[in-house]
Design a protein around this motif. Structure first.
Motif, PDB file in Angstrom:
ATOM      1  N   ARG A 277      22.984  -9.008 -11.164  1.00 33.27           N
ATOM      2  CA  ARG A 277      21.631  -8.563 -10.785  1.00 33.27           C
ATOM      3  C   ARG A 277      20.637  -9.710 -10.924  1.00 33.27           C
ATOM      4  N   THR A 278      20.721 -10.455 -12.028  1.00 34.27           N
ATOM      5  CA  THR A 278      19.819 -11.595 -12.221  1.00 34.27           C
ATOM      6  C   THR A 278      20.059 -12.666 -11.170  1.00 34.27           C
ATOM      7  N   ASP A 286      13.705 -10.929  -2.394  1.00 31.68           N
ATOM      8  CA  ASP A 286      13.537  -9.493  -2.620  1.00 31.68           C
ATOM      9  C   ASP A 286      14.521  -8.920  -3.641  1.00 31.68           C
ATOM     10  N   GLY A 287      15.392  -9.778  -4.196  1.00 30.17           N
ATOM     11  CA  GLY A 287      16.347  -9.311  -5.192  1.00 30.17           C
ATOM     12  C   GLY A 287      17.513  -8.539  -4.620  1.00 30.17           C
ATOM     13  N   ILE A 288      17.683  -8.514  -3.293  1.00 29.34           N
ATOM     14  CA  ILE A 288      18.778  -7.802  -2.624  1.00 29.34           C
ATOM     15  C   ILE A 288      19.765  -8.825  -2.080  1.00 29.34           C
ATOM     16  N   VAL A 289      21.041  -8.643  -2.348  1.00 36.64           N
ATOM     17  CA  VAL A 289      22.072  -9.593  -1.916  1.00 36.64           C
ATOM     18  C   VAL A 289      22.096  -9.675  -0.397  1.00 36.64           C
ATOM     19  N   GLY A 290      22.089 -10.898   0.140  1.00 33.30           N
ATOM     20  CA  GLY A 290      22.055 -11.099   1.581  1.00 33.30           C
ATOM     21  C   GLY A 290      23.427 -11.036   2.225  1.00 33.30           C
ATOM     22  N   LYS A 291      23.433 -11.163   3.552  1.00 35.32           N
ATOM     23  CA  LYS A 291      24.678 -11.109   4.313  1.00 35.32           C
ATOM     24  C   LYS A 291      25.585 -12.279   3.935  1.00 35.32           C
ATOM     25  N   THR A 387      19.454 -18.837 -17.071  1.00 36.40           N
ATOM     26  CA  THR A 387      18.862 -17.497 -17.142  1.00 36.40           C
ATOM     27  C   THR A 387      19.920 -16.407 -17.271  1.00 36.40           C
ATOM     28  N   LEU A 388      21.199 -16.765 -17.270  1.00 32.60           N
ATOM     29  CA  LEU A 388      22.260 -15.776 -17.377  1.00 32.60           C
ATOM     30  C   LEU A 388      22.753 -15.695 -18.820  1.00 32.60           C
TER      31      LEU A 388
END
Length: 465
Positions: A277-278, A286-291, A387-388
């Motif tokens: 998610r991070t 937008d925080g949404i996984v792309g194609k 950041t992980l």
């Protein structure tokens, strides 16, 4: 070939793949160590991903503006520019392309029982594939198919991954570009730096070191077992004295309280999903996984969570869907997530079945990716790892443990009454330097203070006595 063509024409099969190695036996699951023959090296190019990167957009534009012959010339030119031999085959797979370097001498794999795969010629083939992938990394060469047990689409099959269906087709073949495996190995990995005599000496030294290492391991394991039995006996006697004093009844498990596991599979999977998610928030605004990345993000989440759904595999996809719904597209979750991950559910359902040539165990019930493998597949950078929490390299984990230990030791010293360096220096006599005010030396001032304290103690004792 007629049977393969029948599979291609059938509506039952939307995709058809081939393994890059030949297996001597047909089994339900094939593993890398089962490969007996390898006939070529290969690289898979996900060229469609170049349009989403600023540095690769110009290459994508060249690719998109050309027809098939132009695209073949473009790939051959990139190979020549990178110092690679020309491939013997170029296949357009529907979304990208892959290239093959056929060998004039098929490589027959001979592996002794218990010998690691990396020390056979399979390891050399994978190093060759890795070298090709690194040279063509600017064309978005995929690091996953570097493995010898990878699969690629068969020419003539249909790729339904990006629309109504795009045929996978061979657009270039030149048998004259075939070369021996040794020549390809030399051109990519270089020649051996040792002579045959030096190799014999090094091998004998290696055997001696390995013998000593095994002997030391056996001795340490024996000592460890003896110490473990001693500790277990001491713990048992302690439990008897504390919990059953004066009684002749011993309850081994009745009084034990089960503590929550600190590193349970559920907590580990939650950490991996949280890092996915991070990572989505870092890579996409937008925080949404792309194609192009949705399948791998979904598959890694399913593989991470499948370890604690062995008893109820039918609940796996529902659980994972709830965990990743906030950073995966809604249309992907609705239409593609479950069909693309149904094999993971089947593996859990068939985990208890005994099949020939395969042992029952954790490795058979679900995909188990190591943290290093996930980092390699997702190509996580050092900056992203900062950041992980879970998907980080061993060096970063070591540094974090060092920082935590340093903080723990500092807190421990504070509780014991020790002061920090700033407080000590601010309250130290070296800062006020009263001996300089009185015009005497530092040693004289301390000797006088010692005499004063001694006289004060004598007076106090006299008053008390």
């Amino acid at each position: 070939m007629s049977q393969i063509q029948a599979l291609i024409d059938s509506e039952k099969f939307h995709a058809l793949y081939r393994a890059q190695g030949l297996f001597p036996r047909i089994r339900k699951t094939q593993k890398k160590q089962d490969i007996s023959v390898i006939t070529h090296a290969w690289v898979d190019l996900d060229i469609y991903k170049l349009q989403n990167t600023p540095e690769g957009f110009e290459l994508w534009k060249i690719w998109a503006d050309n027809d098939d012959p132009g695209r073949v010339s473009f790939l051959l030119g990139e190979c020549m520019a990178c110092g690679l031999p020309l491939p013997s085959e170029v296949i357009f797979s529907g979304g990208g392309a892959y290239m093959l370097w056929e060998f004039t001498d098929p490589v027959f794999i001979r592996r002794k029982r218990g010998q690691p795969v990396g020390k056979t010629y399979i390891g050399i083939i994978e190093r060759i594939n890795k070298a090709i992938q690194q040279k063509l990394i600017h064309l978005s060469a995929d690091p996953v198919p570097v493995s010898a047990d990878s699969i690629l689409r068969i020419p003539g099959s249909i790729n339904y991954k990006y629309g109504s269906g795009t045929p996978c087709r061979m657009v270039y073949r030149n048998p004259a570009n075939r070369m021996s495996s040794d020549d390809l190995k030399t051109s990519l990995l270089g020649r051996d730096q040792y002579t045959p005599e030096q190799k014999v000496i090094r091998f004998e030294a290696y055997k001696e070191i390995e013998r000593k290492r095994k002997k030391a391991f056996r001795e340490s394991q024996k000592k460890y077992d003896e110490q473990g039995r001693k500790w277990a006996e001491e713990r048992l006697q302690k439990d008897i004295r504390q919990n059953h004093a004066g009684s002749n009844v011993i309850a081994l498990f009745g009084d034990q309280v089960k503590r929550p596991a600190k590193h349970s599979p559920a907590r580990h999977s939650n950490r991996i999903v949280a890092d996915l998610r991070t990572l989505a928030r870092l890579r996409w605004s937008d925080g949404i996984v792309g194609k192009g990345c949705r399948d791998i993000f979904g598959h890694l989440a399913v593989s991470a969570c499948s370890g604690h759904f062995r008893e109820k595999p039918e609940r796996l996809l529902d659980y994972v869907a709830g965990q990743i719904a906030d950073f995966m597209p809604a249309d992907y979750m609705k239409n593609e997530f479950r069909p693309h991950n149904r094999n993971s559910v089947k593996m859990l359902e068939n985990a208890g079945e005994k099949t020939s040539g395969r042992k029952n165990g954790l490795s058979d019930s679900h995909y188990a990716y190591t943290i290093d493998r996930i980092i390699q597949v997702l190509d996580i950078s050092i900056k992203e790892m900062e950041t992980l929490k879970c998907l980080v390299s061993d060096s970063i984990k070591k540094e974090r443990r060092k920082q935590a230990d340093r903080k723990y030791q500092a807190d421990k010293r504070r509780k014991a009454g020790a002061v920090d360096r700033d407080t000590y220096e601010n309250t130290s006599l070296n800062k006020e330097r009263p001996w300089e005010v009185e015009g005497i030396s530092r040693a004289s001032w301390y000797r006088r203070e010692k005499k004063v304290r001694k006289i004060a103690v004598i007076r106090l004792m006299a008053e008390v006595g």
